[in-house]
Design a protein around this motif. Sequence first.
Motif, PDB file in Angstrom:
ATOM      1  N   THR A 187       0.834  -1.213   0.000  1.00 58.98           N
ATOM      2  CA  THR A 187       0.000   0.000   0.000  1.00 58.98           C
ATOM      3  C   THR A 187       0.864   1.257   0.000  1.00 58.98           C
ATOM      4  O   THR A 187       0.354   2.369   0.092  1.00 58.98           O
ATOM      5  CB  THR A 187      -0.915   0.019   1.234  1.00 58.98           C
ATOM      6  OG1 THR A 187      -0.114  -0.051   2.416  1.00 58.98           O
ATOM      7  CG2 THR A 187      -1.894  -1.146   1.205  1.00 58.98           C
ATOM      8  N   PHE A 222      -6.849   4.738  -0.592  1.00 67.24           N
ATOM      9  CA  PHE A 222      -7.478   3.730  -1.446  1.00 67.24           C
ATOM     10  C   PHE A 222      -8.897   3.424  -0.974  1.00 67.24           C
ATOM     11  O   PHE A 222      -9.814   3.232  -1.780  1.00 67.24           O
ATOM     12  CB  PHE A 222      -6.626   2.454  -1.455  1.00 67.24           C
ATOM     13  CG  PHE A 222      -5.238   2.655  -2.009  1.00 67.24           C
ATOM     14  CD1 PHE A 222      -4.997   3.546  -3.044  1.00 67.24           C
ATOM     15  CD2 PHE A 222      -4.170   1.960  -1.477  1.00 67.24           C
ATOM     16  CE1 PHE A 222      -3.727   3.733  -3.551  1.00 67.24           C
ATOM     17  CE2 PHE A 222      -2.888   2.137  -1.971  1.00 67.24           C
ATOM     18  CZ  PHE A 222      -2.662   3.034  -3.013  1.00 67.24           C
ATOM     19  N   HIS A 251     -11.270   6.376  -1.851  1.00 69.05           N
ATOM     20  CA  HIS A 251     -11.552   6.520  -3.282  1.00 69.05           C
ATOM     21  C   HIS A 251     -12.009   5.207  -3.924  1.00 69.05           C
ATOM     22  O   HIS A 251     -12.048   5.096  -5.156  1.00 69.05           O
ATOM     23  CB  HIS A 251     -10.309   7.056  -4.003  1.00 69.05           C
ATOM     24  CG  HIS A 251      -9.987   8.475  -3.649  1.00 69.05           C
ATOM     25  ND1 HIS A 251      -9.312   8.817  -2.482  1.00 69.05           N
ATOM     26  CD2 HIS A 251     -10.244   9.644  -4.288  1.00 69.05           C
ATOM     27  CE1 HIS A 251      -9.172  10.126  -2.429  1.00 69.05           C
ATOM     28  NE2 HIS A 251      -9.720  10.653  -3.505  1.00 69.05           N
ATOM     29  N   ILE A 270     -10.710   2.325  -4.350  1.00 70.10           N
ATOM     30  CA  ILE A 270      -9.747   1.716  -5.273  1.00 70.10           C
ATOM     31  C   ILE A 270      -9.546   0.263  -4.872  1.00 70.10           C
ATOM     32  O   ILE A 270      -9.221  -0.052  -3.731  1.00 70.10           O
ATOM     33  CB  ILE A 270      -8.416   2.479  -5.241  1.00 70.10           C
ATOM     34  CG1 ILE A 270      -8.600   3.880  -5.832  1.00 70.10           C
ATOM     35  CG2 ILE A 270      -7.324   1.721  -5.991  1.00 70.10           C
ATOM     36  CD1 ILE A 270      -7.406   4.788  -5.694  1.00 70.10           C
ATOM     37  N   SER A 291      -0.864  -0.081  -4.136  1.00 70.63           N
ATOM     38  CA  SER A 291      -0.228   0.917  -5.000  1.00 70.63           C
ATOM     39  C   SER A 291       0.256   0.327  -6.316  1.00 70.63           C
ATOM     40  O   SER A 291       0.592   1.068  -7.245  1.00 70.63           O
ATOM     41  CB  SER A 291       0.938   1.584  -4.268  1.00 70.63           C
ATOM     42  OG  SER A 291       1.917   0.630  -3.907  1.00 70.63           O
ATOM     43  N   TYR A 292       0.319  -1.020  -6.391  1.00 73.97           N
ATOM     44  CA  TYR A 292       0.627  -1.693  -7.652  1.00 73.97           C
ATOM     45  C   TYR A 292      -0.485  -2.665  -7.969  1.00 73.97           C
ATOM     46  O   TYR A 292      -0.856  -3.469  -7.109  1.00 73.97           O
ATOM     47  CB  TYR A 292       1.964  -2.445  -7.551  1.00 73.97           C
ATOM     48  CG  TYR A 292       2.242  -3.245  -8.800  1.00 73.97           C
ATOM     49  CD1 TYR A 292       2.809  -2.636  -9.916  1.00 73.97           C
ATOM     50  CD2 TYR A 292       1.894  -4.592  -8.885  1.00 73.97           C
ATOM     51  CE1 TYR A 292       3.033  -3.361 -11.080  1.00 73.97           C
ATOM     52  CE2 TYR A 292       2.115  -5.311 -10.039  1.00 73.97           C
ATOM     53  CZ  TYR A 292       2.680  -4.699 -11.133  1.00 73.97           C
ATOM     54  OH  TYR A 292       2.884  -5.406 -12.296  1.00 73.97           O
ATOM     55  N   TRP A 328      -0.275   0.698 -10.444  1.00 69.27           N
ATOM     56  CA  TRP A 328      -0.336   2.122 -10.109  1.00 69.27           C
ATOM     57  C   TRP A 328      -1.728   2.658 -10.408  1.00 69.27           C
ATOM     58  O   TRP A 328      -2.168   2.663 -11.550  1.00 69.27           O
ATOM     59  CB  TRP A 328       0.722   2.858 -10.917  1.00 69.27           C
ATOM     60  CG  TRP A 328       0.980   4.294 -10.559  1.00 69.27           C
ATOM     61  CD1 TRP A 328       0.829   5.366 -11.383  1.00 69.27           C
ATOM     62  CD2 TRP A 328       1.506   4.811  -9.334  1.00 69.27           C
ATOM     63  NE1 TRP A 328       1.217   6.527 -10.748  1.00 69.27           N
ATOM     64  CE2 TRP A 328       1.641   6.212  -9.482  1.00 69.27           C
ATOM     65  CE3 TRP A 328       1.868   4.235  -8.119  1.00 69.27           C
ATOM     66  CZ2 TRP A 328       2.125   7.034  -8.471  1.00 69.27           C
ATOM     67  CZ3 TRP A 328       2.356   5.045  -7.120  1.00 69.27           C
ATOM     68  CH2 TRP A 328       2.477   6.427  -7.288  1.00 69.27           C
ATOM     69  N   PRO A 329      -2.464   3.136  -9.378  1.00 68.94           N
ATOM     70  CA  PRO A 329      -3.871   3.503  -9.571  1.00 68.94           C
ATOM     71  C   PRO A 329      -4.119   4.975  -9.883  1.00 68.94           C
ATOM     72  O   PRO A 329      -5.274   5.389 -10.016  1.00 68.94           O
ATOM     73  CB  PRO A 329      -4.486   3.146  -8.217  1.00 68.94           C
ATOM     74  CG  PRO A 329      -3.391   3.434  -7.238  1.00 68.94           C
ATOM     75  CD  PRO A 329      -2.092   3.121  -7.950  1.00 68.94           C
ATOM     76  N   PHE A 330      -3.055   5.782  -9.997  1.00 65.28           N
ATOM     77  CA  PHE A 330      -3.228   7.222 -10.135  1.00 65.28           C
ATOM     78  C   PHE A 330      -3.185   7.655 -11.597  1.00 65.28           C
ATOM     79  O   PHE A 330      -2.492   7.049 -12.420  1.00 65.28           O
ATOM     80  CB  PHE A 330      -2.146   7.969  -9.350  1.00 65.28           C
ATOM     81  CG  PHE A 330      -2.104   7.601  -7.894  1.00 65.28           C
ATOM     82  CD1 PHE A 330      -3.000   8.163  -7.002  1.00 65.28           C
ATOM     83  CD2 PHE A 330      -1.183   6.670  -7.427  1.00 65.28           C
ATOM     84  CE1 PHE A 330      -2.968   7.823  -5.656  1.00 65.28           C
ATOM     85  CE2 PHE A 330      -1.138   6.321  -6.088  1.00 65.28           C
ATOM     86  CZ  PHE A 330      -2.046   6.898  -5.200  1.00 65.28           C
ATOM     87  N   SER A 331      -3.898   8.723 -11.891  1.00 70.34           N
ATOM     88  CA  SER A 331      -3.895   9.266 -13.249  1.00 70.34           C
ATOM     89  C   SER A 331      -2.542   9.893 -13.559  1.00 70.34           C
ATOM     90  O   SER A 331      -1.816  10.328 -12.657  1.00 70.34           O
ATOM     91  CB  SER A 331      -4.983  10.320 -13.405  1.00 70.34           C
ATOM     92  OG  SER A 331      -4.671  11.477 -12.629  1.00 70.34           O
TER      93      SER A 331
END
Length: 441
Positions: free
Chosen positions: A61, A146, A149, A151, A156-157, A159-162
């Motif tokens: 995370t 996470f 939002h 998610i 974090s893998y 990768w969830p970010f724009s």
Amino acid sequence: MTTLLRLPITNVFGQGDYSATLHLGSEKAPVNLLLDTGSSTLVVKSTSYQATLDKELTPSTAVQEVNYGVGGWNGPVIFTSINIHEHCHQSEHPQSIAKSSSMNLTNAPIALVHSAKQSKTFGEADGILGLAYHHLNKSFDFSDYFTEHNIAPALSYPWPFSNELSEDLVSFKKLMWKYPEHDVTPYFTLLAEQQLSANKFAFYSKRSAIHVNESHSNKEDKIPATALANDPLNKGLLILGGGEEQTDLYQGEFQSIKVEHDVYYNVELKSVQVGTNKPVIAAPLDQKHLKSYFTNAIIDTGAGGIVLTAEIYQQVITDLIAYNANFAQCLAPFKEMSAQLTGIDSSKLQLSEWPTLYFNFVSEPATATTAEKVVQLSCTPETYWQINTPDYDKACFRILSQLPQWPNQSIIGLPLLNNYYVVFDRSVHKTGVIKFAEQNK
């Protein structure tokens, strides 16, 4: 039982900075990582290591972000195995303990960079191997983000970010600091803690810029890295778990500089001297920067130049021109960083006319009963000038002025280290010492 590894390194992937080859995950993917005592994170381009094929990968995370002053990145923290081994014959280096020596870490932390734009930070290398201490290796736990939002998976893998959010490093850093922070144990610290390596390593290098020989000059096409890597001047050695026993690499006695703080390899610079001129005194670090930067100098294998504070740099240039007025013409282009990409004609240089630069460091601070001890290290014209770079018959001056937004802290990089066999002995005192001995050429 600890192992000693004597590893070949090259400066061709990092535009003069040196890299070693590590192997990641179940597929033992080879990656060339820049050796950087000025940072602590092991970070890899996602395009260089196929994470989707790695059966040993464990996501987390946590996320990391690092800005090096010139370039930066962010990405997820994953865990997998890291193998590093010698890939040359024992006959080439009889001091090595075993021909097939290797070190293998399991469940070791790695940061991944997915952004092509951010990956340019590493040049043609696959990432960076930070060799400093844990304080520079911060990560942030995004579990709450996470959840907030929605998610899934809450990791974090992948990768969830724009791209819009993650490539704005300033905004992303502000976001990170809203979440719990903890230090990640750096790679070399893990090797020492798991008794795979003694708590020391050594660095042997010859140049701070890639050497281009005559056979590679005036080529319209880019010179292949493999061709440059075969040049002996573009090679070096990293000794993991050792130093003083490599007697073929140095001569004479070691001089030691105390590491004042285990953040960077923080040292105290007393002065810089041009030939026999009066020493240029190095001011103490500004009070406002003490909490974050600690001392007025660091020893940095990841710096291709010596970066002096603006005041020291200007006085060194003034003293060089006073030494010989003809030097002004050679030095003038290097007020701009862009000159490193073009150089000047080396025919304009007569290195025998240039003075040695001397750097004076605190070896042992004064006490109530003893005086301060100072170590003087020499930087020759052959290393603060680099001949045959960026092309054959060109030359570059590798002394640079203070970076924008950087404190009054000098960064002592490769041009000085190239003169010595350097041992980073972290086992001495609480924070370690750095030992310098004259190289065997």
